[in-house]
Each structure stands twice: as structure tokens, then as C-alpha cells.
Enzyme design. Structure first.
Site, PDB file in Angstrom:
ATOM      1  N   ARG A 177      66.443  13.920   4.594  1.00 33.14           N
ATOM      2  CA  ARG A 177      67.673  14.813   4.822  1.00 33.14           C
ATOM      3  C   ARG A 177      68.732  14.181   5.206  1.00 33.14           C
ATOM      4  NH1 ARG A 177      65.628  20.649   7.767  1.00 33.14           N
ATOM      5  NH2 ARG A 177      63.321  19.897   8.003  1.00 33.14           N
ATOM      6  N   GLU A 215      61.628  13.061   8.072  1.00 31.17           N
ATOM      7  CA  GLU A 215      63.004  14.048   8.182  1.00 31.17           C
ATOM      8  C   GLU A 215      64.074  13.476   8.109  1.00 31.17           C
ATOM      9  OE1 GLU A 215      62.272  17.245   7.290  1.00 31.17           O
ATOM     10  OE2 GLU A 215      60.022  17.602   8.004  1.00 31.17           O
ATOM     11  N   ASP A 256      51.704  16.043  -0.116  1.00 26.77           N
ATOM     12  CA  ASP A 256      52.698  16.586  -1.405  1.00 26.77           C
ATOM     13  C   ASP A 256      53.572  15.288  -1.777  1.00 26.77           C
ATOM     14  OD1 ASP A 256      54.170  16.566   0.905  1.00 26.77           O
ATOM     15  OD2 ASP A 256      54.775  18.756   1.196  1.00 26.77           O
ATOM     16  N   GLU A 284      60.105  25.307  -2.762  1.00 27.45           N
ATOM     17  CA  GLU A 284      59.152  24.660  -3.797  1.00 27.45           C
ATOM     18  C   GLU A 284      58.860  25.609  -4.943  1.00 27.45           C
ATOM     19  OE1 GLU A 284      59.032  22.898   0.297  1.00 27.45           O
ATOM     20  OE2 GLU A 284      58.412  24.890  -0.280  1.00 27.45           O
TER      21      GLU A 284
END
Length: 456
Positions: free
Chosen positions: A87, A83, A216, A350
């Protein structure tokens, strides 16, 4: 409209939660996710490039000044490597490449250095969690036998290649190239990549495979590594198209009602469920269509269009016209969430991301139409006085808000909406590749051998 939405989200964050990670738009206070440990300012860093692209110059300037004075990585706390990379590192890199402001490059490299101890494992497969003061790492306690997660260690590649490019220090790129080596040596069950890999033994954990959460962005980064390398990273390219072949054979199915979906694989058994996160794959298939093996281009675009349609149905079949976290294709149900804990929508990007790619690559007007439906639903159900909030049940008659304005709403959802309704020459695909948090990174041209010198 996405500009006004951004202004509403940003102004309220600034008013009620400035300098904290995220905003609670109903209680009008800050929200801190444990994913970022004690690092603060997630919304600011995540939103920098969106502010820049939307030409919100005043806001960008304030955000930059906050980063200069207040963005501090010397904190004694455990963070999620994944993360913080997508980010914070991604956001800073993007802000640097768009604005040329040196502070962003400096902070990105400084943070990259703080993440390096995560790779101190027997295999070099990084830990999921890292205390950035002590350099001690560990994995999520729930992950199969102490494993690292495919989507987490597989979603560092783009940022770390750029960290080497901008710092002149090859170590960042070496760390992520080693992850590939480990993966290439391993046997893949049916050509598929399990979601769990043990960083000590270098062996797979449970044989679960998903193109949604836990898997993913690993697949996305194989394709984008090749695109970002100006199509020189043949290894990334081969890994991507081989993986898509296995996904098509084993995971992609058609419902009795004619909807194409991507199932999850558990030790050879299929679970006929698709997550909101999996909906990014429509855009990925379309983006990869151009480089697909012999005459498969049309097929990959078609696959992207089919996934986009299924995901649109998952939105359309709810009361609020916003998609659930996960939806199923079993027991006579199609594209509908059947479990209470899968009926929420947390402002995720998404589906809109896939509309944006499909629009840019086909210019079929339905994708803008579908994007507009999403705008109307967000305005009607998620917009509150104090910003935008997620929703606990998209099938319900009344909104029950979760009271979190996720940083990725500003970074991804609003940026993809803006791009969907902009001209194609804003961040064109031949020059920019988006990281999985929608932070644009420039393609590194083959003839840029001396660029690193110019950039310092």
C-alpha cells in the site's frame, strides 16, 4: 461513474478522517487498522495514483501536500511488512512514476530502508511484523510454528526491484532475489508451494496450499516479475508456469454444475472452497496466456474466462449481487457461502480486477456488463451518506454495514472499474505492471541501462 464514486469516497474521507488511515463512513470518523502501526494516511497514499489517473488534479495536489508535510515513518510501532509494502511503498512508487514528483521517490526509498531489518533472519526470509523504530521483527503468532507466509514474503519483489532501480542501491533487489534462491532449493510437495515457511530453519511449515489468502499474490508476482523485467527474468517465468502446471493438476476442479474452481489443499486433501481473494487468478491466467508454453495460450485464456464466470456466479447467486468472502462447492452447493463468517463483502476488488484483465485481453462485452452489475450493486448496497461501507451478509434482505471504507476500495476496486470502462491505451499492459494493490509500475526495459542515472 467510477469517477463520481471516487469523488464520493474521497470527499468523505477528506471531510471526516483526513490524515487518518481509513474512514468509518457510518460513524463518520477515522478508522485505524493495526496493520499500519502508527503510520497514518493509508487512504491518501493508496489513492494517489487513482486520483492522478482520473485527473482529479485538485485532490491529487492536496494529497501530495499532505505527504510532503505529514507522512512520517519515525513511529514506534509494529507494522505488517506486506501491507505497508503493497500500500505505502507501492502507492508512493506509482505516484512518482506517474507524476514525476520527487517527494514520492524520496519517501518510497526512505520507507524501503525502514523495512530492511525485517530480512535479518537466518535465511533472509523476512518477518511478517516489524517494529520500524527498533528494527525487531516477529511472525504472526497463529502462523504454523512461527512461520512466515508465502503471500507476504512473496509479494515484495516488484516494489523492491523498483526501489533498487530508483535509489541505485542494489540491496533491495538482492533481498528479494535471495527469497527466490531459498524457494528454489526447497522440495515442493507435488510441485506446490505451501503457505508457511520457517524463516529460521528454512523449512516448510504445515503443507497447506492456497491460491487465495496466504498464497495468492506470490504466484501473481512470479508472472509479473517476468513481465516487469521486459521478459528477461527467466527464473520468474519458469517458476510461474511450473506452479500453474501443479495448480492445474492438483487444485483446479469442475463442479457437477460445470463451474471451474480452485480448491485449497491441506496435506494432500482438497477443501472445495474458493475465496474472493482467489478470484484474482482469472486475470492472472489470462495475463500469463501470452507467454505460456507451446500452444497453451488459448488454454490459459480459457482458464481465465472460466474462473471469471465462476466468480461472477458467486456474485449473481447472492441477494445483493456482491460476492461473499468465500464460497463452497460441496454438499450440493455451488459458488455459495455456507458459513455465516464467510458471507461478508468488504469492498474487495479481485472479481472486478479479473473482469478488467479479461476485457482488455478478449474484448468480450460480457465483462463490461458484469462490471456494470457490480457498480449497480455497490451503489445500491454499499454507498452511504458518508462514503462506502462493506456489508456483513450479502445474502440478507437488509444491509448490515461493517462501517469501514477500506483504503483498497479507492486504490483497487475503483481503479479497476475505471480501467474496465476506459480505452486500452490508458496504462497499457506493455508498459505497466500492476502491483497487488493495483499500483502501476513501469516495465523496466532492457535498453534502460543508463536510466538510473537520468532518474536521479
Amino acid at each position: 461513474v467510477s469517477l463520481q464514486m471516487m469523488k464520493h469516497a474521497w470527499d468523505n474521507y477528506k471531510h471526516y478522517a483526513w490524515g487518518l488511515n481509513e474512514l468509518k463512513p457510518i460513524s463518520k470518523q477515522g478508522h485505524s487498522s493495526n496493520l499500519f502501526g502508527n503510520i497514518q494516511g493509508a487512504t491518501i497514499v493508496d489513492a494517489l495514483d487513482t486520483l492522478y489517473i482520473m485527473e482529479m488534479k485538485e485532490e491529487f495536489k492536496e494529497a501530495k501536500e499532505w505527504v510532503e508535510k505529514n507522512l512520517d515513518f519515525n513511529v514506534n510501532a509494529e507494522i505488517s511488512v506486506f501491507e505497508v509494502n503493497i500500500r505505502f511503498v507501492g502507492g508512493l512508487l506509482s505516484a512518482y512514476y506517474l507524476s514525476g514528483e520527487e517527494v514520492f521517490r524520496k519517501k518510497a526509498v526512505e520507507l524501503g530502508e525502514k523495512l530492511l531489518p525485517a530480512f535479518n533472519t537466518p535465511t533472509g526470509i523476512p518477518w511478517a511484523l516489524l517494529n520500524i523504530k527498533s528494527g525487531i521483527g516477529r511472525n504472526w503468532p497463529w502462523a504454523s510454528g512461527g512461520s512466515s507466509i508465502l503471500a507476504e514474503f512473496g509479494t515484495l519483489h516488484l516494489e523492491f526491484v523498483h526501489l533498487s532501480h530508483l535509489s541505485g542501491n542494489p540491496v533491495f533487489a538482492e533481498k528479494v532475489m535471495n527469497i527466490r534462491k531459498v524457494l528454489n532449493r526447497l522440495d515442493k510437495p507435488e510441485g506446490l508451494y505451501p503457505n508457511y515457511l520457517n524463516p529460521s530453519s528454512g523449512q516448510w511449515g504445515q503443507h497447506h496450499v492456497s491460491i487465495g489468502g496466504l498464497g495468492d499474490s506470490f504466484y501473481e508476482y512470479l508472472l509479473k516479475a517476468w513481465l516487469m523485467s521486459d521478459k528477461t527474468d527467466e527464473d520468474g517465468k519458469k517458476m510461474y508456469y511450473d506452479a500453474v502446471q501443479a495448480i492445474e493438476t492438483h487444485l483446479i476442479r469442475k463442479s457437477s454444475g460445470g463451474l471451474t474452481y480452485i480448491a485449497e489443499w491441506k496435506g494432500g486433501l482438497l477443501e472445495h472452497k474458493m475465496g474472493h481473494l482467489t478470484c484474482f487468478a482469472g486475470g492472472m491466467f489470462a495475463l500469463g496466456a501470452d507467454g505460456a508454453p507451446s500452444d497453451k495460450t488459448g488454454h490459459h485464456i480459457e482458464l481465465g474466462a472460466e474462473i471469471a464466470r465462476t466468480c461472477h456466479e458467486s456474485y449473481d447467486r447472492t441477494r445483493m449481487k456482491l460476492g461473499p468472502e468465500a464460497f463452497r462447492f460441496d454438499g450440493g452447493v455451488e459458488a455459495i457461502a455456507t458459513r455465516q463468517n464467510e458471507k461478508y463483502y468488504i469492498l474487495r476488488p479481485e472479481v472486478i480486477e479479473t473482469y478488467m484483465y479479461m476485457w482488455r485481453l478478449t474484448h468480450d462485452p460480457k465483462y463490461r456488463q458484469w462490471g456494470w452489475e457490480a457498480v449497480e450493486a455497490l451503489e445500491k448496497h454499499c454507498r452511504v451518506d458518508g462514503g462506502y461501507s462493506g456489508i456483513r451478509d450479502v445474502y440478507s434482505n437488509h444491509e448490515s454495514h461493517d462501517d469501514v471504507q477500506q483504503s483498497f476500495f479507492l486504490s483497487e476496486t475503483l481503479k479497476y472499474l475505471y480501467l474496465l470502462f476506459s480505452e486500452d491505451d490508458l496504462l497499457p499492459f506493455e508498459h505497466w505492471v500492476f502491483n497487488t494493490e493495483a499500483h502501476p509500475l513501469p516495465v523496466l526495459r532492457k535498453d534502460d541501462g543508463n536510466k538510473e542515472e537520468n532518474q536521479k
